[in-house]
Design a protein around this motif. Sequence first.
Motif, PDB file in Angstrom:
ATOM      1  N   LEU A 216       0.824  -1.210   0.000  1.00  0.00           N
ATOM      2  CA  LEU A 216       0.000   0.000   0.000  1.00  0.00           C
ATOM      3  C   LEU A 216       0.858   1.259   0.000  1.00  0.00           C
ATOM      4  CD1 LEU A 216      -2.880  -0.698   2.570  1.00  0.00           C
ATOM      5  CD2 LEU A 216      -3.047  -0.592   0.089  1.00  0.00           C
ATOM      6  N   PRO A 217       0.551   2.209  -0.877  1.00  0.00           N
ATOM      7  CA  PRO A 217       1.213   3.517  -0.817  1.00  0.00           C
ATOM      8  C   PRO A 217       0.533   4.379   0.256  1.00  0.00           C
ATOM      9  CG  PRO A 217      -0.271   3.433  -2.694  1.00  0.00           C
ATOM     10  CD  PRO A 217      -0.351   2.083  -2.028  1.00  0.00           C
ATOM     11  N   VAL A 218       1.279   4.766   1.271  1.00  0.00           N
ATOM     12  CA  VAL A 218       0.702   5.528   2.392  1.00  0.00           C
ATOM     13  C   VAL A 218       1.654   6.650   2.779  1.00  0.00           C
ATOM     14  CG1 VAL A 218      -0.121   5.451   4.775  1.00  0.00           C
ATOM     15  CG2 VAL A 218      -0.502   3.483   3.262  1.00  0.00           C
ATOM     16  N   VAL A 219       1.118   7.862   2.949  1.00  0.00           N
ATOM     17  CA  VAL A 219       1.885   9.007   3.453  1.00  0.00           C
ATOM     18  C   VAL A 219       1.039   9.769   4.463  1.00  0.00           C
ATOM     19  CG1 VAL A 219       3.235   9.252   1.318  1.00  0.00           C
ATOM     20  CG2 VAL A 219       1.099  10.553   1.610  1.00  0.00           C
ATOM     21  N   HIS A 220       1.697  10.620   5.273  1.00  0.00           N
ATOM     22  CA  HIS A 220       0.981  11.467   6.213  1.00  0.00           C
ATOM     23  C   HIS A 220       0.586  12.783   5.553  1.00  0.00           C
ATOM     24  CE1 HIS A 220       2.796   8.642   9.078  1.00  0.00           C
ATOM     25  NE2 HIS A 220       1.777   8.964   9.863  1.00  0.00           N
ATOM     26  N   THR A 221      -0.319  13.495   6.206  1.00  0.00           N
ATOM     27  CA  THR A 221      -0.834  14.741   5.631  1.00  0.00           C
ATOM     28  C   THR A 221       0.258  15.773   5.396  1.00  0.00           C
ATOM     29  OG1 THR A 221      -1.379  15.431   7.893  1.00  0.00           O
ATOM     30  CG2 THR A 221      -3.159  14.488   6.569  1.00  0.00           C
ATOM     31  N   GLY A 222       1.303  15.757   6.220  1.00  0.00           N
ATOM     32  CA  GLY A 222       2.354  16.758   6.078  1.00  0.00           C
ATOM     33  C   GLY A 222       3.475  16.373   5.138  1.00  0.00           C
ATOM     34  N   THR A 223       3.331  15.263   4.443  1.00  0.00           N
ATOM     35  CA  THR A 223       4.391  14.792   3.553  1.00  0.00           C
ATOM     36  C   THR A 223       4.542  15.732   2.351  1.00  0.00           C
ATOM     37  OG1 THR A 223       3.938  12.501   4.158  1.00  0.00           O
ATOM     38  CG2 THR A 223       5.197  12.866   2.134  1.00  0.00           C
ATOM     39  N   VAL A 242      -3.558   9.042   2.062  1.00  0.00           N
ATOM     40  CA  VAL A 242      -3.105  10.060   3.007  1.00  0.00           C
ATOM     41  C   VAL A 242      -3.764   9.791   4.361  1.00  0.00           C
ATOM     42  CG1 VAL A 242      -2.873  12.528   3.477  1.00  0.00           C
ATOM     43  CG2 VAL A 242      -2.921  11.695   1.099  1.00  0.00           C
ATOM     44  N   VAL A 243      -2.953   9.621   5.406  1.00  0.00           N
ATOM     45  CA  VAL A 243      -3.479   9.318   6.734  1.00  0.00           C
ATOM     46  C   VAL A 243      -3.091  10.424   7.720  1.00  0.00           C
ATOM     47  CG1 VAL A 243      -3.385   6.837   6.311  1.00  0.00           C
ATOM     48  CG2 VAL A 243      -1.419   7.977   7.368  1.00  0.00           C
ATOM     49  N   ASP A 244      -3.873  10.501   8.830  1.00  0.00           N
ATOM     50  CA  ASP A 244      -3.551  11.474   9.871  1.00  0.00           C
ATOM     51  C   ASP A 244      -2.639  10.825  10.907  1.00  0.00           C
ATOM     52  OD1 ASP A 244      -5.158   9.818  11.416  1.00  0.00           O
ATOM     53  OD2 ASP A 244      -6.878  11.179  11.438  1.00  0.00           O
ATOM     54  N   ASP A 245      -2.447  11.515  12.017  1.00  0.00           N
ATOM     55  CA  ASP A 245      -1.527  11.007  13.045  1.00  0.00           C
ATOM     56  C   ASP A 245      -2.019   9.713  13.691  1.00  0.00           C
ATOM     57  OD1 ASP A 245       0.154  13.106  12.584  1.00  0.00           O
ATOM     58  OD2 ASP A 245      -0.687  14.381  14.164  1.00  0.00           O
ATOM     59  N   GLN A 246      -3.309   9.433  13.610  1.00  0.00           N
ATOM     60  CA  GLN A 246      -3.859   8.186  14.144  1.00  0.00           C
ATOM     61  C   GLN A 246      -3.921   7.080  13.067  1.00  0.00           C
ATOM     62  OE1 GLN A 246      -5.499  11.309  15.039  1.00  0.00           O
ATOM     63  NE2 GLN A 246      -4.096  11.094  16.806  1.00  0.00           N
ATOM     64  N   ARG A 247      -3.301   7.329  11.953  1.00  0.00           N
ATOM     65  CA  ARG A 247      -3.265   6.392  10.829  1.00  0.00           C
ATOM     66  C   ARG A 247      -4.649   6.163  10.218  1.00  0.00           C
ATOM     67  NH1 ARG A 247       1.184   4.705   8.157  1.00  0.00           N
ATOM     68  NH2 ARG A 247       0.183   2.672   7.804  1.00  0.00           N
ATOM     69  N   LEU A 248      -5.549   7.116  10.431  1.00  0.00           N
ATOM     70  CA  LEU A 248      -6.859   7.032   9.799  1.00  0.00           C
ATOM     71  C   LEU A 248      -6.802   7.722   8.440  1.00  0.00           C
ATOM     72  CD1 LEU A 248      -9.198   7.848  12.818  1.00  0.00           C
ATOM     73  CD2 LEU A 248      -8.800   5.604  11.761  1.00  0.00           C
ATOM     74  N   PRO A 249      -7.347   7.120   7.402  1.00  0.00           N
ATOM     75  CA  PRO A 249      -7.297   7.734   6.076  1.00  0.00           C
ATOM     76  C   PRO A 249      -8.175   8.972   5.998  1.00  0.00           C
ATOM     77  CG  PRO A 249      -8.642   5.749   6.035  1.00  0.00           C
ATOM     78  CD  PRO A 249      -8.009   5.804   7.393  1.00  0.00           C
ATOM     79  N   VAL A 250      -7.589  10.053   5.510  1.00  0.00           N
ATOM     80  CA  VAL A 250      -8.328  11.309   5.377  1.00  0.00           C
ATOM     81  C   VAL A 250      -8.421  11.752   3.924  1.00  0.00           C
ATOM     82  CG1 VAL A 250      -7.792  12.102   7.710  1.00  0.00           C
ATOM     83  CG2 VAL A 250      -6.222  12.631   5.831  1.00  0.00           C
ATOM     84  N   GLY A 251      -7.741  11.042   3.036  1.00  0.00           N
ATOM     85  CA  GLY A 251      -7.795  11.415   1.626  1.00  0.00           C
ATOM     86  C   GLY A 251      -6.883  10.538   0.797  1.00  0.00           C
ATOM     87  N   ILE A 252      -6.913  10.793  -0.509  1.00  0.00           N
ATOM     88  CA  ILE A 252      -5.944  10.156  -1.405  1.00  0.00           C
ATOM     89  C   ILE A 252      -5.388  11.235  -2.320  1.00  0.00           C
ATOM     90  CG2 ILE A 252      -7.042   7.885  -1.370  1.00  0.00           C
ATOM     91  CD1 ILE A 252      -8.185   8.486  -4.136  1.00  0.00           C
ATOM     92  N   PHE A 253      -4.165  11.023  -2.748  1.00  0.00           N
ATOM     93  CA  PHE A 253      -3.511  11.942  -3.679  1.00  0.00           C
ATOM     94  C   PHE A 253      -3.195  11.145  -4.933  1.00  0.00           C
ATOM     95  CE2 PHE A 253       0.156  14.272  -5.416  1.00  0.00           C
ATOM     96  CZ  PHE A 253      -0.382  15.553  -5.467  1.00  0.00           C
ATOM     97  N   SER A 278      -7.533  14.582  -2.520  1.00  0.00           N
ATOM     98  CA  SER A 278      -8.987  14.462  -2.597  1.00  0.00           C
ATOM     99  C   SER A 278      -9.472  13.925  -1.256  1.00  0.00           C
ATOM    100  CB  SER A 278      -9.392  13.495  -3.715  1.00  0.00           C
ATOM    101  OG  SER A 278      -8.972  13.972  -4.968  1.00  0.00           O
ATOM    102  N   ARG A 279     -10.327  14.699  -0.585  1.00  0.00           N
ATOM    103  CA  ARG A 279     -10.791  14.304   0.741  1.00  0.00           C
ATOM    104  C   ARG A 279     -12.001  13.369   0.633  1.00  0.00           C
ATOM    105  NH1 ARG A 279      -8.370  17.491   4.583  1.00  0.00           N
ATOM    106  NH2 ARG A 279      -7.213  19.279   3.752  1.00  0.00           N
ATOM    107  N   ASN A 280     -12.279  12.681   1.737  1.00  0.00           N
ATOM    108  CA  ASN A 280     -13.400  11.749   1.819  1.00  0.00           C
ATOM    109  C   ASN A 280     -13.408  10.765   0.648  1.00  0.00           C
ATOM    110  OD1 ASN A 280     -14.463  13.133   4.159  1.00  0.00           O
ATOM    111  ND2 ASN A 280     -15.221  14.716   2.748  1.00  0.00           N
ATOM    112  N   PRO A 281     -12.336  10.019   0.499  1.00  0.00           N
ATOM    113  CA  PRO A 281     -12.267   9.077  -0.632  1.00  0.00           C
ATOM    114  C   PRO A 281     -13.307   7.969  -0.500  1.00  0.00           C
ATOM    115  CG  PRO A 281     -10.487   8.661   0.919  1.00  0.00           C
ATOM    116  CD  PRO A 281     -11.153   9.926   1.372  1.00  0.00           C
ATOM    117  N   LYS A 282     -13.733   7.454  -1.619  1.00  0.00           N
ATOM    118  CA  LYS A 282     -14.691   6.351  -1.639  1.00  0.00           C
ATOM    119  C   LYS A 282     -14.030   5.097  -1.064  1.00  0.00           C
ATOM    120  CE  LYS A 282     -18.034   8.565  -3.750  1.00  0.00           C
ATOM    121  NZ  LYS A 282     -19.336   8.817  -3.091  1.00  0.00           N
ATOM    122  N   SER A 283     -14.841   4.294  -0.380  1.00  0.00           N
ATOM    123  CA  SER A 283     -14.302   3.082   0.232  1.00  0.00           C
ATOM    124  C   SER A 283     -15.307   1.947   0.110  1.00  0.00           C
ATOM    125  CB  SER A 283     -13.954   3.318   1.700  1.00  0.00           C
ATOM    126  OG  SER A 283     -15.126   3.591   2.455  1.00  0.00           O
TER     127      SER A 283
END
Length: 329
Positions: A216-223, A242-253, A278-283
Amino acid sequence: MEKLPLPEPGAMLASAHRSFATEIAGLQALDARLDDTFERAVAMVLGCQGRIVVTGIGKSGHIAKKIAATLASTGTPAFFMHGAEAIHGDLGMLTRQDIVLAISYSGAAHELLTILSVVKRMGARLISITGNPQSELARSADLHLDAHVAQEACPLNLAPTASTTAALVLGDAIAVACLEARGFSREDFARSHPGGALGRRLLTLVRDVMRQGDALPVVHTGTPIPEALVEMSSKGMGMTIVVDDQRLPVGIFTDGDLRRLIARHGDIRRLTVADGMSRNPKSVAPGALAVEAATLMDAGRLNQMLVLDDAGLLLGALHMHDLLAAKVI
């Protein structure tokens, strides 16, 4: 080989229409004759504690083989027993819990008549499909289904054509009636066809094809964008989660987000993924059918979709290529 003269224009098409009309007329007459005997036959099949053993010889044998396959694939345990092989050892396949479905248009096929005494002595029951209700096979059966046709499609009225169609349709009707009575579902059908396209569509779940873990490609919001592009390129999904500090997904780039960000800002080296994601990605849930995910992705014109559990935790991601590779679309 002597070259045959070409038929008159339209002659072959006219012949086809005559064949269709003859066979349709035979089926319409068969439909009009159906009565409670058919219902009793279906009840016998539904109550069978063993298997339905479908047998025949010649053209009727070919029809019997197809009927056995249809029954087996729609929830009624069945197999084909060749009429000639039966009298040379294959009768050992039978048990007293079985029902023999014997098909012979004349009702006088020697091979089938030969096995009658064995079937009766064993205690197995017999359903016959013939075109002659007065034949020995018809009179010896526990139930007889009349598949008589007035005319074969063959202009000589010799080659089994309309009569084999009638027997085939009767067998299909039994299989479908049993299917409906059992509440046999598309999922049940798929379980008996795991190697086919329908099986893949109805048995493959999202969790079976999703990418997960290190794939999985994963980065933090501040990357920073350049670091995010490295992650995207190394994982080959055309995006990064894109995940936050709690590793919850908040978007995709995605690649599209990158192009739009460049169009707006030009120099994007000092920007972070949060500036263009893009916020609130489909899941989709991991237990959903993969084909359902494909439908959602197609409707939303998406190439990627996240896989989340009920608590919103990231479990994986799907790419349209994954669904194509799994042959669910």
